[in-house]
Write a protein that holds these residues in place. Sequence first.
Motif, short mmCIF file in Angstrom:
data_model
loop_
_atom_site.label_atom_id
_atom_site.label_comp_id
_atom_site.label_asym_id
_atom_site.label_seq_id
_atom_site.Cartn_x
_atom_site.Cartn_y
_atom_site.Cartn_z
N GLY A 726 0.83 -1.21 0.00
CA GLY A 726 0.00 0.00 0.00
C GLY A 726 0.86 1.25 0.00
N THR A 727 1.90 1.26 0.80
CA THR A 727 2.79 2.42 0.85
C THR A 727 3.46 2.63 -0.51
OG1 THR A 727 3.25 1.71 3.08
CG2 THR A 727 4.59 3.51 2.24
N MET A 728 3.84 1.56 -1.14
CA MET A 728 4.50 1.65 -2.44
C MET A 728 3.58 2.29 -3.47
SD MET A 728 6.61 -1.90 -2.56
CE MET A 728 8.14 -2.06 -1.62
N GLU A 729 2.32 1.90 -3.44
CA GLU A 729 1.36 2.51 -4.38
C GLU A 729 1.19 3.99 -4.10
OE1 GLU A 729 -2.37 0.41 -4.43
OE2 GLU A 729 -1.34 -1.50 -4.75
N LEU A 730 1.17 4.33 -2.85
CA LEU A 730 1.01 5.74 -2.50
C LEU A 730 2.21 6.55 -2.98
CD1 LEU A 730 -0.70 7.89 -1.08
CD2 LEU A 730 0.43 7.28 1.06
N VAL A 731 3.38 5.96 -2.89
CA VAL A 731 4.58 6.65 -3.37
C VAL A 731 4.49 6.86 -4.88
CG1 VAL A 731 7.08 6.44 -3.68
CG2 VAL A 731 6.04 5.95 -1.45
N ASN A 732 4.00 5.88 -5.59
CA ASN A 732 3.79 6.07 -7.04
C ASN A 732 2.86 7.25 -7.29
OD1 ASN A 732 5.39 3.92 -7.60
ND2 ASN A 732 3.68 2.48 -7.90
N GLU A 733 1.83 7.31 -6.47
CA GLU A 733 0.85 8.37 -6.63
C GLU A 733 1.46 9.76 -6.41
OE1 GLU A 733 -2.88 8.71 -8.05
OE2 GLU A 733 -2.19 6.74 -7.33
N ILE A 734 2.38 9.87 -5.45
CA ILE A 734 2.96 11.22 -5.24
C ILE A 734 3.94 11.58 -6.35
CG2 ILE A 734 2.54 11.48 -2.75
CD1 ILE A 734 5.52 10.96 -2.31
N TYR A 735 4.54 10.54 -6.96
CA TYR A 735 5.39 10.84 -8.12
C TYR A 735 4.53 11.43 -9.25
CZ TYR A 735 10.11 9.37 -6.93
OH TYR A 735 11.37 9.32 -6.40
#
Length: 865
Positions: A726-735
């Motif tokens: 979940g955190t990894m997806e969120l990081v993609n989203e902020i990119y």
Amino acid sequence: MKEYNFKEVEEKWQEKWNKNNLFKTENVVENKENYYVLVMLPYPSGKLHVGHARNYTIGDVISRYKRMKGYNVLQPMGWDSFGLPAENAAIQNGAHPAIWTKSNIKNMKRQLKLMGLSYDWDREIASYTPEYYKWNQWIFKKFYEKGLIYKKKSTVNWCPECQTVLANEQVEDGKCWRHSKTQVIQKELEQWFFKITDYADELLEGHKELKGGWPDKVLAMQKNWIGKSYGTEIIFTVEETGEKLPMFTTRIDTIYGVTYAVVAPEHPIVEKIVANNKDLKEKIEAMKNTDIIERTAEGKEKNGIATGWHVVNPVNGEKVPLWVADYVLMNYGTGAVMAVPSHDERDFAFAKKYELPMKVVINPKGQQEIINVNEMKEAFTEIGELVNSGKFDGINSKKAIGVIADYVEENGWGEKTVKYRLKDWGISRQRYWGTPIPALYCEKCGMVMEKDENLPVKLPEDVKFTGNGNPIETSEEYKNAICPVCGGPAKRETDTMDTFVDSSWYFLRYCDPKNEKAPFSKEIVDKWFPVNQYIGGVEHAVMHLLYARFFHKALRDINLVSSNEPFKRLLTQGMVLSNSYFSEKENKFLFLDEVELKEDKAYSKKTGEELFVKMEKMSKSKNNGVDPEEIMSKYGADAVRLFIMFTAPPERELEWNENGLSGAARFLNRVWRIILENKSYISEEKIDYSKASREDKTLIRKLHQTIKRITDSIEDNYHFNTAIAGTMELVNEIYLYRSNVLGTKKETTESKKIFGETIRDIVIMLSPFTPHFASELWEEIGETKDLFNIPWPQYEEKLTVSDEITMAIQVNGKMRGSITVNSNATKEEVEEISFKVDNVKKHIDGKQVVKVIVVPKKIVNIVVK
Ligand code: ANZ
Ligand code: ZN
Ligand code: ZN
């Protein structure tokens, strides 16, 4: 921008945490609930292995998470530091076990600190210290007074060459570990026992309390180990002497099918049988000396010896032969078995081997002709109808168990009983490196216990580790003591305690580790117990966990604790596997650095030969172990922790692979970059959601969904892998957000706040997994409070769902398109947008709109003429 240098970062934070002892825990903190996270304490073998690393990372993530959820968390650590390896090392290289143990503890403690684990080191304990084992002796005395400890004769492994007792681990293929040619024999010795069987029923009962918190698999293993079975003890008569021979059976329904009887070679009757028969005696002695584990292994061929004697079945007066067989255990039931080969697999195999007669007494239900014994390929073990059983013919065999048991009781031939597989716990060890048993033998007073004020009975120093005998016996000073009752000369007990005693209550000592007056204060212990979460290997499912539960109940009964069970929840972590590389030419497993990996294949660097690759449990014999310290120096502790937690849910097997590890390290770099490059955007002001743009809303939604997902996956059975995903997806989203919004025309004052809040929460949510990394970023974004005390982010349910809805547009009932609008758009707004859709325009142009029907949030129907 500052590069992410894990070495610097990890050293910096570890120093800070250590210096201020930040994880020191008070027993009571106002307005905080206590939460006790316990990991199985390690044996100080010298170096941490990957299994430890996994166990302790899981414990640390839970601890850090619970701390952020507002609990007062206790997470202690200690050393299970008595035991054989230290003594073996002393025999092999002369160093005293204490020296070996201390230096191993030192190194492993250093390694644990490298992992960034949040222990309260003020509560550290080590079982080899007199301060700890004094209380083993004290508890031993209490149990003795309670009648929970007794002595009896029992068999041990004995090496005639060493003249010493061997632990099971020191017996290799029936031979001594130091003398590969010397057959180990079984010898009878007086030994100390803990009466765990007194608690057999309660240990089973307790499962009700543990269900849900413990893995079903572990409860099943314990249940099986306790092995409660209901049966009948039926008394046969020995034809030759007239004496009674009781037998335990769970299948009294088969009583008419008994065709012979078997006793264990250790059964007392055997001595009488062999009294005048040297030949028979020798055969039976040889049978006794085979390894008990081997003897009873499943599928193992059964061996028997005919005695020439007979026993009489009380129910029908039939006389059947009596045998001695290795598959019968002396310490189960009565050590004598009525054999029914046609309905029991073991008896069947035995009867076939020795050509003993068989008789069918149960027939498949509804089948007319009775099974022909001569045609049987295996025993008929199912439920059926009784045949050849006198007045019981025709009864269902399951029902017959009760009916015939009553019949046996009425006639005085025996009685119904309950038997347990569980045996009393033998704790005597003829070893040096363990807790001395505080008993003495006085000529005048007999066996007496040492006085409380003389505890601890310390291990003697003037001993020799020769490998022969029990080292304690080489100390004259120790052996020759004074009787605490009469003051006369007395011999001190030289047995020491099984190290499982140490680990049966260490978790209680952590609560009050420096207490000099008692093992622990009940008042303090009650604040922490039962342990909220225990974590360890499944290999301890039976012995350690059962002993610890027994101890807890016994301690409760002497009013030292209030809880019934020590551990509320148990998590058994899976094994760690990694690739092994086998060379056929060299006939051995190669180490990874001797292997060249090319396109999914592995070759020997030395010979070029292609190797066999197989995922296997890490072990010395397969040369596929991974040294956590080496790996941490290469990738950093945080990357290792993240990899371990991301790769598999904690209870599953974990397949080690370096690509995964470097993936974890890359992810951390990715987080580092986006946060540091954009930290100037961070603002502390509150977000005004009404001003958020569509992109802003997408990010906010993803943030709240992620908080929810991570929180739920941690709370729900600790599925950390899902949390990290979940955190990894969120990081993609902020990119995405950065390239679409930040620095573009779409950027607003709200964007900064939203970006700021998102990365702040990412840092917080990563901190249980990668504490050094997160602490450094926390500082970088200008935060000053200790990250591990920051509250865990809260999600708002309404922000996890989109506030936009899609509505279908129909013209005269026919689908012509759809629109996406805000869920609280007015009817007028919806109409206005609908008319702008191209395909809709096409169908209403030049026509007259009669009316517009809006089904809120669903359909817009435009009626035209
Ligand atoms: C006759 C019989 C007939 C049995 C049949 C089984 C099937 P559990 O259920 O595990 O408690 N037994 C009793 N004492 C034994 C000992 N000391 N060593 C080895 N085997 C022993 O097992 C109870 C059954 O194991 C008993 O019931 C007995 O065999 C055997 F069709 O009696 B039975
Ligand atoms: Zn030996
Ligand atoms: Zn005395």
